[in-house]
Design a protein around this motif. Structure first.
Motif, short mmCIF file in Angstrom:
data_model
loop_
_atom_site.label_atom_id
_atom_site.label_comp_id
_atom_site.label_asym_id
_atom_site.label_seq_id
_atom_site.Cartn_x
_atom_site.Cartn_y
_atom_site.Cartn_z
N ARG A 280 0.56 -1.31 -0.15
CA ARG A 280 -0.10 0.10 0.02
C ARG A 280 0.81 1.33 -0.21
N TRP A 281 2.11 1.06 0.60
CA TRP A 281 3.03 2.24 0.40
C TRP A 281 3.95 2.21 -0.61
N GLU A 282 3.80 1.09 -1.65
CA GLU A 282 4.58 1.06 -2.65
C GLU A 282 6.09 0.70 -2.32
N VAL A 283 6.23 0.06 -1.37
CA VAL A 283 7.55 -0.56 -1.12
C VAL A 283 7.70 -2.03 -0.80
N GLY A 284 6.85 -2.71 -1.60
CA GLY A 284 6.81 -4.02 -1.33
C GLY A 284 8.10 -4.83 -1.66
N HIS A 285 8.89 -4.02 -2.71
CA HIS A 285 10.15 -4.37 -3.06
C HIS A 285 11.09 -4.76 -2.03
N GLY A 286 10.85 -4.35 -0.75
CA GLY A 286 12.08 -4.31 0.28
C GLY A 286 11.42 -5.30 1.32
N ALA A 287 10.50 -6.08 1.09
CA ALA A 287 9.87 -7.15 1.72
C ALA A 287 10.92 -8.12 2.10
N VAL A 288 10.99 -8.72 3.41
CA VAL A 288 11.88 -9.76 3.80
C VAL A 288 10.88 -11.11 4.03
N ASP A 289 11.43 -12.08 3.82
CA ASP A 289 10.49 -13.32 4.05
C ASP A 289 10.38 -13.81 5.75
N ALA A 290 11.66 -13.46 6.13
CA ALA A 290 11.73 -13.90 7.53
C ALA A 290 12.28 -12.97 8.47
#
Length: 301
Positions: A280-290
């Protein structure tokens, strides 16, 4: 449970300073769309340290000059961004209020050590040096990027192009070390300007006192795409130099609090709430899995 407040008032002095800078791209008051509802987990709440449960509040130190991570909203007082939203969602899960308060970036860990705040959550990259002062619950990944004046009049295309140039950065950030390491390959030295906030660094660029700004990728993208600032700034490329992990800083003697935060964040990751919030903040590219603890990467890796 009703949703916790997304943020609280920062200091009036800091707010005025950011407004006076005139170049920061304030994030919208809220991201598009409602956040997913999160109910209190009674087991996680019971696992919180007794003093936190008694207070019902976790105070979080934050430098609100780094949209979309954190910045002052239109009222000049409320801190908004994906970090306050993530903090508030954590509060919903843990059954406590998470209260963000403005503080200078380069003293955040000192403030934590002095017990002025319970936590620090402010796009702080976990480094081996910082782990000497605090434990870090890692929740996001980002590297550094280069911002120049719109049109790129000096033709800067990569880190080596900063040699012989004046470069503005926020004091106390990993960008200072990045540029010091880059200096070793330069025939002409980089004229490094360290400023109190990222907004101040951007003002140096906009007014011609610096040739470039180096900042984390999310705020670099934000300032170069926000309609209020995109005519002044340009992202050199999508390259992210020396990517690392952001961490919520916790005092090293509060391992119980650290461990509950780690478990709660992992729950949000597993449930998909975390990814939805970042998207929603358009920063999903920085997500971590763990969600990890003290995951610092070697400098320059």
């Amino acid at each position: 449970m009703t949703r916790t407040r997304r943020a609280v008032a920062g200091t009036a002095v800091l707010a005025a300073a950011l407004v006076a800078a005139g170049c920061g791209a304030a994030a919208p008051e809220t991201a598009a769309g409602p956040a997913a509802a999160v109910a209190v987990d009674e087991e996680l709440h019971a696992a919180l340290p007794a003093d936190v449960r008694a207070a019902g509040v976790l105070t979080v130190a934050n430098d609100p000059s780094y949209p979309p991570a954190s910045s002052f909203g239109p009222d000049g007082r409320t801190i908004v961004g994906f970090e306050p939203d993530l903090g508030a969602t954590l509060g919903d899960l843990l059954g406590v209020e998470v209260r963000f308060e403005a503080a200078p970036f380069d003293t955040l860990l000192d403030d934590l050590a002095a017990d002025r705040f319970d936590l620090v959550m402010s796009a702080v990259t976990d480094t081996a040096e910082r782990e000497q002062q605090a434990d870090f619950v890692n929740y996001f990944r980002a590297g550094s990027s280069i911002v120049v004046a719109r049109g790129n009049p000096l033709g800067i295309h990569e880190l080596a192009g900063l040699c012989g140039r004046s470069v503005a950065v926020e004091a106390g950030t990993v960008q200072v070390g990045l540029l010091e390491r880059a200096q070793a390959s330069c025939a002409q030295r980089i004229d490094l300007h360290e400023l109190p906030t990222n907004d101040d660094a951007l003002l140096e660029l906009r007014t011609g006192r610096a040739d470039a700004v180096v900042a984390d990728y999310p705020p670099a993208v934000h300032v170069t795409t926000d309609p209020r600032t995109q005519n002044s700034y340009q992202l050199v490329s999508d390259t992210q130099y020396e990517p690392g992990l952001y961490g919520i800083a916790v005092a090293p003697d509060r391992t119980g609090l650290r461990d509950v935060l780690t478990e709660a964040l992992q729950r949000l990751v597993d449930d998909g709430v975390y990814q939805e919030l970042l998207d929603r903040w358009e920063v999903g590219h920085g997500a971590v899995d763990a969600i990890t603890v003290n995951g610092a990467l070697p400098a320059g890796s």
